[in-house]
Design an enzyme around this catalytic site. Structure first.
Site, PDB file in Angstrom:
ATOM      1  N   HIS A  44      -6.752  -5.230  -6.928  1.00 45.66           N
ATOM      2  CA  HIS A  44      -6.132  -3.989  -6.450  1.00 45.66           C
ATOM      3  C   HIS A  44      -6.992  -3.363  -5.341  1.00 45.66           C
ATOM      4  CE1 HIS A  44      -2.866  -1.156  -8.060  1.00 45.66           C
ATOM      5  NE2 HIS A  44      -3.321  -0.523  -6.997  1.00 45.66           N
ATOM      6  N   SER A  65      -5.879 -10.664  -7.570  1.00 46.63           N
ATOM      7  CA  SER A  65      -6.108  -9.368  -6.919  1.00 46.63           C
ATOM      8  C   SER A  65      -6.887  -8.469  -7.862  1.00 46.63           C
ATOM      9  CB  SER A  65      -4.743  -8.718  -6.604  1.00 46.63           C
ATOM     10  OG  SER A  65      -4.896  -7.374  -6.180  1.00 46.63           O
ATOM     11  N   LYS A  82       0.895  -9.579 -10.163  1.00 43.81           N
ATOM     12  CA  LYS A  82      -0.097  -9.084  -9.187  1.00 43.81           C
ATOM     13  C   LYS A  82      -1.256  -8.409  -9.924  1.00 43.81           C
ATOM     14  CE  LYS A  82      -0.525  -5.837  -5.272  1.00 43.81           C
ATOM     15  NZ  LYS A  82      -1.584  -4.934  -5.721  1.00 43.81           N
ATOM     16  N   THR A 112       0.866  -1.172   0.000  1.00 44.77           N
ATOM     17  CA  THR A 112       0.000   0.000   0.000  1.00 44.77           C
ATOM     18  C   THR A 112       0.908   1.228   0.000  1.00 44.77           C
ATOM     19  OG1 THR A 112      -0.232  -0.131   2.414  1.00 44.77           O
ATOM     20  CG2 THR A 112      -2.042  -1.005   1.104  1.00 44.77           C
ATOM     21  N   ALA A 113       0.614   2.149  -0.890  1.00 44.71           N
ATOM     22  CA  ALA A 113       1.487   3.295  -1.130  1.00 44.71           C
ATOM     23  C   ALA A 113       1.440   4.284   0.042  1.00 44.71           C
ATOM     24  CB  ALA A 113       1.043   3.995  -2.408  1.00 44.71           C
ATOM     25  N   GLY A 135      -7.533  -8.837  -1.154  1.00 40.93           N
ATOM     26  CA  GLY A 135      -8.819  -8.200  -1.390  1.00 40.93           C
ATOM     27  C   GLY A 135      -9.868  -8.668  -0.402  1.00 40.93           C
ATOM     28  N   GLY A 136     -10.188  -7.791   0.540  1.00 37.69           N
ATOM     29  CA  GLY A 136     -11.305  -8.066   1.449  1.00 37.69           C
ATOM     30  C   GLY A 136     -10.996  -8.979   2.609  1.00 37.69           C
ATOM     31  N   SER A 185       5.593  -1.074  -1.602  1.00 39.66           N
ATOM     32  CA  SER A 185       5.100  -0.410  -2.809  1.00 39.66           C
ATOM     33  C   SER A 185       6.224   0.356  -3.501  1.00 39.66           C
ATOM     34  CB  SER A 185       3.983   0.561  -2.428  1.00 39.66           C
ATOM     35  OG  SER A 185       3.683   1.413  -3.513  1.00 39.66           O
ATOM     36  N   THR A 244       2.895  -5.359 -10.805  1.00 33.84           N
ATOM     37  CA  THR A 244       1.464  -5.039 -10.867  1.00 33.84           C
ATOM     38  C   THR A 244       1.048  -4.937 -12.327  1.00 33.84           C
ATOM     39  OG1 THR A 244       1.535  -3.954  -8.737  1.00 33.84           O
ATOM     40  CG2 THR A 244      -0.266  -3.307 -10.197  1.00 33.84           C
ATOM     41  N   TYR A 302       5.902  -1.143 -10.340  1.00 30.65           N
ATOM     42  CA  TYR A 302       5.177  -0.565 -11.464  1.00 30.65           C
ATOM     43  C   TYR A 302       6.175  -0.413 -12.594  1.00 30.65           C
ATOM     44  CZ  TYR A 302       1.006   0.650  -8.746  1.00 30.65           C
ATOM     45  OH  TYR A 302      -0.140   0.589  -8.010  1.00 30.65           O
TER      46      TYR A 302
END
Ligand SMILES: Cc1cc2nc3c(=O)[nH]c(=O)nc-3n(C[C@H](O)[C@H](O)[C@H](O)COP(=O)(O)O)c2cc1C
Length: 370
Positions: free
Chosen positions: A260, A258, A236, A80-81, A292-293, A108, A158, A132
């Site tokens: 995202h 994912s 990812k 997480t950024a 996710g979740g 990240s 990603t 990225y």
């Protein structure tokens, strides 16, 4: 919430109270109408557990491995950024928490602490770099090489972000990094997202992505990355069986199922719902992970029962950081660990390898004839 937080939602409630609105919005938001954001969590309830009884669960072992590295539990921290907006120590606090808990951390590309700072903050920790692919391939390559030198154990590339998803609150807030922070992996102000530029009526981050991140990325670029490093590579952001097969063909060592955190394309399925078909498609050739979740121990168990080797958490870790830096992040990880231990015990599993497909079934949904 009054008193000590007892579940992930309590940590979030606290964070919502204390964070500046634009920061909380950035962390919490999903794309567009946030349908997938809600579904990522709700979907877990559609899967039911079928526990085994009388299996002697007095002694248990929660440990497992990710890409050949041993971890104390199958719950890791996802990328997480900009974590310094959550706590002054940001990613360094996360690194210390993960090291203390014996689990891995994915850093990240857009961290507010550098690859090297994080590795130094908790030197015996386990790290992976989320990558990225920048238009400038020299910049991209240097991130990978720095991760190698700093002892990182893998690259999570990603694949779902040629452009940034549209997050309404970030547009409304014209989201930018606070002026005292920068994306620490980059030296130029533009790439560090700290130029103070006016991005007009847009999320500053969306404008940054359009300028810096390569929207022309193809599967060949994964091959390029494969040639660049001997570190394990994980794709990812995979949501389809054919993409998972393509990723394997191009030399990845793992797939992270994912969406995202529902921040890119709204209307995609919850990750837990697509996990089984992706596990089936890769035929055991590579490890499959999910994010996710994930908000509680039974979510972790359900993901493992459907074939994930481990799961990653995004927002829950942020809420822990806001609560109390390293200690808060540790608390969230510890809480998920204890919840997962209980879920294992109550389904009759002593070891992670005993969690299998027979423990879970999709809820029967009645479809009325139209
Ligand atoms: C605030 C925030 C920042 C994120 N930053 C990145 C990032 O820099 N790179 C990336 O690949 N994914 C990023 N993600 C996605 C996460 O890695 C992960 O897929 C997602 O958070 C998992 O969902 P969860 O938050 O429901 O646990 C971010 C997610 C959030 C919530």
């Amino acid at each position: 919430m009054s008193g000590k937080p007892v579940c992930v939602a309590d940590y979030e409630e606290y964070a919502k109270k204390v964070l500046p609105k634009s920061v909380y919005d950035y962390y919490q938001s999903g794309a567009d109408d946030q349908e997938t954001l809600a579904d990522n969590v709700a979907a877990f309830s559609r899967w039911k557990l079928y526990p085994r009884m009388l299996r002697d669960v007095s002694v248990m072992d929660l440990s497992t491995s990710v890409l050949g590295q041993k971890i104390s539990m199958p719950v890791c921290v996802g990328a997480t950024a900009m974590q310094r907006m959550a706590h002054v120590e940001g990613e360094m606090a996360t690194a210390k928490a993960c090291q203390a808990m014996g689990t891995g951390m994915m850093l990240s590309s857009w961290a507010t602490s550098s690859i090297e700072e994080v590795a130094e903050a908790a030197p015996t920790g386990l790290y992976w770099l989320q990558l990225y692919i920048y238009k400038d391939r020299e910049v991209t390559k240097s991130l990978v090489k720095r991760a190698e030198r700093a002892g990182y154990k893998g690259i999570f590339v990603t694949v779902d972000t040629p452009f940034l998803g549209r997050r309404f609150d970030d547009v409304r807030n014209k989201f930018q990094l606070p002026p005292h922070l920068r994306l620490k992996n980059f030296s130029s102000d533009d790439l560090a997202f700290s130029s103070g530029k006016d991005f007009g009526e847009n999320s500053g981050l969306a404008a940054y992505v359009a300028e810096a991140i390569d929207a022309s990325v193809k599967w060949e670029d994964v091959k390029w990355l494969r040639g660049l490093t001997s570190l394990p590579i994980v794709a990812k952001g995979i949501l389809r069986a054919d993409d998972a097969k393509e990723a394997v063909k191009n030399g990845v060592n793992g797939i992270l199922v994912s969406n995202h955190g529902a921040r890119q394309l709204d209307g995609v399925p919850a990750t837990i719902d697509v996990l089984p078909e992706i596990v089936e498609a890769v035929e055991g050739k590579v490890e499959v992970f999910l994010d996710g979740g994930i908000r509680k121990g039974t979510d972790v168990l359900k993901a493992l029962a459907l074939g994930a080797k481990a799961v990653f958490i995004g927002r829950p870790l942020i809420w822990g950081l806001v609560y109390q830096g390293t200690e808060g992040a540790k608390e969230v990880l510890q809480m998920l660990k204890e919840e997962f231990r209980l879920a294992m015990a109550l389904t009759g599993c002593r070891r992670v390898e005993e969690i299998d497909r027979t423990l879970i079934r999709r809820d029967q949904v009645l479809v009325s004839k139209i």
